[in-house]
Design a protein around this motif. Structure first.
Motif, mmCIF file in Angstrom:
data_model
loop_
_atom_site.group_PDB
_atom_site.id
_atom_site.type_symbol
_atom_site.label_atom_id
_atom_site.label_comp_id
_atom_site.label_asym_id
_atom_site.label_seq_id
_atom_site.Cartn_x
_atom_site.Cartn_y
_atom_site.Cartn_z
ATOM 1 N N UNK A 1 -2.561 5.586 6.032
ATOM 2 C CA UNK A 1 -2.558 5.446 7.491
ATOM 3 C C UNK A 1 -1.255 4.811 7.968
ATOM 4 N N UNK A 2 -0.893 3.695 7.360
ATOM 5 C CA UNK A 2 0.320 2.973 7.761
ATOM 6 C C UNK A 2 1.575 3.824 7.525
ATOM 7 N N UNK A 3 1.674 4.425 6.362
ATOM 8 C CA UNK A 3 2.876 5.178 6.016
ATOM 9 C C UNK A 3 3.005 6.462 6.838
ATOM 10 N N UNK A 4 1.869 7.062 7.198
ATOM 11 C CA UNK A 4 1.919 8.274 8.017
ATOM 12 C C UNK A 4 2.476 7.973 9.399
ATOM 13 N N UNK A 5 2.280 6.750 9.878
ATOM 14 C CA UNK A 5 2.767 6.395 11.206
ATOM 15 C C UNK A 5 4.199 5.865 11.182
ATOM 16 N N UNK A 6 4.607 5.295 10.058
ATOM 17 C CA UNK A 6 5.986 4.800 9.972
ATOM 18 C C UNK A 6 6.953 5.832 9.424
ATOM 19 N N UNK A 7 6.497 6.612 8.429
ATOM 20 C CA UNK A 7 7.369 7.546 7.697
ATOM 21 C C UNK A 7 8.640 6.826 7.229
ATOM 22 N N UNK A 8 8.499 5.553 6.914
ATOM 23 C CA UNK A 8 9.667 4.737 6.595
ATOM 24 C C UNK A 8 9.970 4.815 5.102
ATOM 25 N N UNK B 1 -14.863 12.685 3.509
ATOM 26 C CA UNK B 1 -14.395 11.503 4.235
ATOM 27 C C UNK B 1 -12.902 11.305 4.039
ATOM 28 N N UNK B 2 -12.445 11.408 2.789
ATOM 29 C CA UNK B 2 -11.022 11.225 2.489
ATOM 30 C C UNK B 2 -10.186 12.294 3.197
ATOM 31 N N UNK B 3 -10.592 13.550 3.083
ATOM 32 C CA UNK B 3 -9.817 14.641 3.696
ATOM 33 C C UNK B 3 -9.762 14.475 5.209
ATOM 34 N N UNK B 4 -10.881 14.116 5.806
ATOM 35 C CA UNK B 4 -10.912 13.935 7.261
ATOM 36 C C UNK B 4 -9.979 12.801 7.697
ATOM 37 N N UNK B 5 -9.945 11.725 6.921
ATOM 38 C CA UNK B 5 -9.048 10.617 7.233
ATOM 39 C C UNK B 5 -7.588 11.056 7.161
ATOM 40 N N UNK B 6 -7.212 11.732 6.080
ATOM 41 C CA UNK B 6 -5.823 12.159 5.909
ATOM 42 C C UNK B 6 -5.396 13.110 7.020
ATOM 43 N N UNK B 7 -6.285 14.019 7.386
ATOM 44 C CA UNK B 7 -5.980 14.936 8.482
ATOM 45 C C UNK B 7 -5.790 14.167 9.780
ATOM 46 N N UNK B 8 -6.619 13.166 10.004
ATOM 47 C CA UNK B 8 -6.496 12.355 11.208
ATOM 48 C C UNK B 8 -5.225 11.538 11.253
ATOM 49 N N UNK B 9 -4.703 11.174 10.089
ATOM 50 C CA UNK B 9 -3.446 10.416 10.037
ATOM 51 C C UNK B 9 -2.230 11.309 10.333
ATOM 52 N N UNK B 10 -2.436 12.631 10.333
ATOM 53 C CA UNK B 10 -1.320 13.544 10.560
ATOM 54 C C UNK B 10 -0.550 13.909 9.309
ATOM 55 N N UNK C 1 2.605 13.817 2.117
ATOM 56 C CA UNK C 1 3.237 13.147 3.249
ATOM 57 C C UNK C 1 4.747 13.109 3.038
ATOM 58 N N UNK C 2 5.484 13.704 3.978
ATOM 59 C CA UNK C 2 6.942 13.713 3.896
ATOM 60 C C UNK C 2 7.517 12.508 4.640
ATOM 61 N N UNK C 3 8.625 12.006 4.124
ATOM 62 C CA UNK C 3 9.286 10.872 4.737
ATOM 63 C C UNK C 3 10.195 11.265 5.882
ATOM 64 N N UNK C 4 11.059 10.342 6.273
ATOM 65 C CA UNK C 4 11.892 10.502 7.459
ATOM 66 C C UNK C 4 12.868 11.657 7.366
ATOM 67 N N UNK C 5 13.190 12.094 6.124
ATOM 68 C CA UNK C 5 14.157 13.175 5.958
ATOM 69 C C UNK C 5 13.494 14.512 5.629
ATOM 70 N N UNK C 6 12.182 14.601 5.815
ATOM 71 C CA UNK C 6 11.487 15.863 5.606
ATOM 72 C C UNK C 6 11.089 16.097 4.160
ATOM 73 N N UNK C 7 10.618 17.298 3.830
ATOM 74 C CA UNK C 7 10.119 17.590 2.485
ATOM 75 C C UNK C 7 11.175 17.406 1.406
ATOM 76 N N UNK C 8 10.747 16.838 0.293
ATOM 77 C CA UNK C 8 11.647 16.685 -0.856
ATOM 78 C C UNK C 8 11.725 18.006 -1.605
ATOM 79 N N UNK C 9 12.937 18.414 -1.931
ATOM 80 C CA UNK C 9 13.117 19.671 -2.654
ATOM 81 C C UNK C 9 13.087 19.484 -4.160
#
Length: 397
Positions: A123-130, A39-48, A65-73
């Motif tokens: 869910x919220x953070x995946x859509x904002x990436x803020x 259930x958890x994995x399916x939700x995360x995949x659905x959030x993108x 989940x990467x933020x607005x500037x892409x993957x952290x190095x």
């Protein structure tokens, strides 16, 4: 998706109330969480999510989940957020319409709520990436006694995804819904123990003088063990020592050869825990010699839980986030440390972080058949996670 077009927490809340109740209907134990993990994995995949990794510690799930500037190095731009997923071997007595459908198993500690809250934030953070950097969402099995956090760490979670800090929360009955609490320093005690085996010489109960009675020896050990705290360990070190089981003999008229006992001890320092074990060994050895018996004192097979100790900077960041969500008057800093244990201590031993509490209102106690997570707390928990991310990985600019 730009922040201003993302759905509000209020608009997604009904979905996560429904999700929480669905998880409550199908509780699972320890590492055996196939439905919950799926259930958890399916939700995360659905959030993108950028990555979803399953099968860590058997049924643990990691979402990246990467933020607005892409993957952290670098690790200093990554943060881990953790929710526990497992239930307890308790028969539910809530009478709720969404009560457990698995006989003898229920979510009596609110891990269904913890999972739903973190998924809501995901869910919220995946859509904002803020935010700026990378978030590691850790959905962990086996908090209730098997140290799932330690297994996930041993299987490389913190090596594959080094982080600058880690955070977790737990619901707290009697703390009002909409309120939060935090403790600086030690939060939860360690959980350690010993298996004590006393061997004597059995015989007829009518002639104890011909035996070496391990029952009497065991009784003397039980009494002497209660002197460890205050006579060997300072009472200011806050420790408890408890003999939790004694087994020996079957017949009414037979003195047994062997008695086994389990001892549980808890404190807020691994140094103190080691001293307690050493004192217990000394007491057992000396008492057995005085009684003409022999004794072994062994560690239990699983690694003991370390104390859960909050770090100052991360705790203050969490407090600031709680105050932003709930208001100054609804954040409590006077909660006392608990002698219960929490395997998030393994994470806090490895990286800085904080473990905080969210109110569950006037509910039954944790681990009680009548306990239930209060769904009104979900929105507050989601809002906290989102606000915390805004503070630990603030968006660029």
């Amino acid at each position: 998706m730009p922040t201003e077009t993302a759905p509000s927490i209020a608009s997604i809340l009904p979905d996560f109330v429904a999700l929480r109740r669905a998880l409550h209907r199908q509780p699972e134990l320890m590492f055996d969480l196939p439905h919950t993990a799926e259930t958890v994995a399916r939700q995360l995949q659905g959030f993108g999510f950028d990555e979803v990794i399953e099968g860590i510690a058997k049924t643990g799930v990691i979402g990246v989940l990467h933020g607005q500037d892409g993957p952290a190095e670098k690790a200093d731009a990554r943060v881990l957020l953790r929710a526990d997923m497992d239930a307890l071997p308790i028969t539910e007595a809530t009478g709720a319409p969404y009560a457990s459908q698995t006989e003898g198993v229920m979510h009596a500690c609110g891990h269904d709520g913890h999972t739903a809250m973190l998924l809501g934030a995901a869910c919220h953070l995946a859509q904002t990436r803020d935010f700026s950097g990378t978030l590691i969402f850790c959905f962990q099995p086996a908090e209730e006694g098997e140290g799932g956090a330690n297994v996930m760490i041993r299987e490389g979670v913190l090596k594959r995804w080094p982080v600058k800090s880690a955070y977790a929360l737990h619901n707290w009955p009697d703390l009002p819904v909409g309120h939060f609490a935090a403790i600086h320093g030690p939060v939860m005690a360690s959980a350690d123990g010993a298996l004590i085996t006393v061997k004597g010489e059995g015989g007829h109960a009518a002639k104890p003088e011909l035996a070496r009675d391990p029952v009497v020896c065991a009784a003397a050990i039980v009494t002497a063990a209660q002197t460890i705290v205050s006579r060997s360990i300072s009472p200011f070190d806050q420790a408890v020592v408890s003999i939790t089981s004694i087994h020996g003999g079957e017949a009414w008229n037979v003195i047994p050869d062997t008695v086994t006992m389990r001892c549980n001890f808890r404190c807020f320092s691994e140094t103190v825990s080691a001293r307690i074990f050493s004192e217990l060994q000394r007491i057992c050895t000396a008492t057995a010699e005085a009684q003409g018996c022999t004794v072994t004192v062994e560690r239990p097979p699983s690694e003991p839980y370390p104390p859960t100790v909050n770090h100052p900077t991360e705790t203050n960041l969490a407090i600031d986030a709680m105050r932003a969500v709930a208001g100054l008057e609804n954040v409590h800093l006077d909660l006392k440390p608990a002698m219960a244990s929490e395997d998030f201590g393994f994470f806090l031993r490895a990286v800085p972080g904080a473990y905080i509490f969210i109110g569950n209102g006037d509910s039954a106690p944790l681990h009680n058949p009548a306990y239930d997570f209060d769904d009104r707390a979900l929105g507050h928990g989601i809002a906290f996670w989102v606000e915390l991310v805004n503070r630990v990985l603030p968006p660029a600019g």
